[in-house]
Design an enzyme around this catalytic site. Structure first.
Site, PDB file in Angstrom:
ATOM      1  N   VAL A 143       0.862  -1.178   0.000  1.00 40.37           N
ATOM      2  CA  VAL A 143       0.000   0.000   0.000  1.00 40.37           C
ATOM      3  C   VAL A 143       0.902   1.232   0.000  1.00 40.37           C
ATOM      4  CG1 VAL A 143      -1.819   1.271   1.209  1.00 40.37           C
ATOM      5  CG2 VAL A 143      -1.775  -1.233   1.303  1.00 40.37           C
ATOM      6  N   CYS A 144       0.528   2.214  -0.804  1.00 42.54           N
ATOM      7  CA  CYS A 144       1.231   3.505  -0.804  1.00 42.54           C
ATOM      8  C   CYS A 144       2.709   3.303  -1.155  1.00 42.54           C
ATOM      9  CB  CYS A 144       1.033   4.167   0.559  1.00 42.54           C
ATOM     10  SG  CYS A 144       1.362   5.937   0.613  1.00 42.54           S
ATOM     11  N   THR A 145       3.613   3.899  -0.372  1.00 42.64           N
ATOM     12  CA  THR A 145       5.037   3.774  -0.674  1.00 42.64           C
ATOM     13  C   THR A 145       5.599   2.417  -0.279  1.00 42.64           C
ATOM     14  OG1 THR A 145       5.612   4.820   1.435  1.00 42.64           O
ATOM     15  CG2 THR A 145       5.462   6.252  -0.499  1.00 42.64           C
ATOM     16  N   THR A 163       1.841   3.534  -6.679  1.00 43.74           N
ATOM     17  CA  THR A 163       2.352   3.996  -5.396  1.00 43.74           C
ATOM     18  C   THR A 163       1.648   5.303  -5.047  1.00 43.74           C
ATOM     19  OG1 THR A 163       4.393   4.390  -4.129  1.00 43.74           O
ATOM     20  CG2 THR A 163       4.270   5.374  -6.323  1.00 43.74           C
ATOM     21  N   ALA A 194      -2.303   2.250  -4.543  1.00 41.58           N
ATOM     22  CA  ALA A 194      -1.906   3.655  -4.482  1.00 41.58           C
ATOM     23  C   ALA A 194      -1.934   4.117  -3.020  1.00 41.58           C
ATOM     24  CB  ALA A 194      -2.832   4.485  -5.362  1.00 41.58           C
TER      25      ALA A 194
END
Length: 256
Positions: A143-145, A163, A194
């Site tokens: 998730v995310c970074t 990302t 993202a």
């Protein structure tokens, strides 16, 4: 079901909880919670925690994936205990250390602020463990970074991934990764999400793949995930530069 029956069930649960707490207090001990289950018939899902992660990144997917039939969801870190978020205001408890986990069906790596992401992507012990888990997972997710951490572990070479919007250029320019501006991206057995809230969307998709669409839809209803935000400002592709700058300022100011 009638209102009275619903109310009776709610009250029954409240009374039972109060009785348990009273018994523990009388004994001078804290309430005992069950240890993470081992050997279940459903998927064994591990969520990695590391210093400075963003709170919703692991907890949003955990809320969804823990509703899968017979699933086991375990928070894992370098060592057992509380692990602080990027704001340091909240901590989530890791019930297992990475040394205690040698096989997972699903691995989820959350994202973090700059400090947390940089720390994780340069932590060779964590990267080795991620690579070892990935060898046997059915699904490796982020998730995310968290996708940057996966990339640092060498798992995204030659793949498409997503990302956090502000980290897209870094991901694509630093690693052999093609960035796609989507809520989640599947590449083989790797699924990247993202930023932050997109982890819930990714988890629902993963639930549909692990179980089926009907189960995933039922979980979505069970957690009442029906987003109707007061503003239409969550898509970076449609946001103006001023709002993007303000968003990043708020993040930076809230992190330690």
């Amino acid at each position: 079901m009638s209102h009275s029956t619903t109310r009776r069930n709610v009250l029954r649960g409240t009374v039972a909880t109060a009785a348990l707490a009273a018994t523990a207090a009388a004994a001078g001990t804290e309430t005992a919670y069950p240890a993470p289950r081992d050997g279940g018939t459903g998927p064994n899902i591990g969520i990695l925690l590391y210093d400075g992660y963003s709170l919703l990144d692991p907890t949003g997917p955990a809320e969804v994936l823990s509703r899968l039939p017979d699933a086991t969801v375990t928070m894992i870190a370098e060592k057992r205990g509380a692990v602080r978020t990027d704001t340091a205001d909240v901590a989530v408890v890791a019930d297992r250390s990475i040394a205690e986990v040698d096989r997972l069906d699903v691995l989820l790596v959350p994202g973090a602020g700059n400090r947390g992401t940089t720390g994780a992507m340069n932590n060779q012990k964590l990267l080795r463990w991620i690579r070892e888990m990935h060898r046997h997972t059915r699904w490796t997710t982020s998730v995310c970074t968290g996708s940057i951490v996966l990339a640092a572990a060498g798992l995204l070479d030659g793949r498409e991934a997503t990302t956090y919007w502000a980290s897209a250029d870094y991901l694509q320019s630093t690693f052999d990764v093609t960035y796609l501006p989507q809520r989640y991206v599947r590449s083989g057995k790797i699924i990247t999400a993202a930023g932050v809230s997109a982890g819930v969307d990714m988890a629902l998709y993963l639930a549909s793949v692990i179980a089926d669409d009907d189960t995933a839809k039922a979980i979505q209803l069970a957690v009442e995930y029906d987003p109707q935000p007061p503003f239409d400002s969550g898509n970076a592709a449609e946001a103006d530069p001023r709002l993007k700058e303000r968003a990043l300022q708020l993040l930076a100011a809230s992190q330690v």
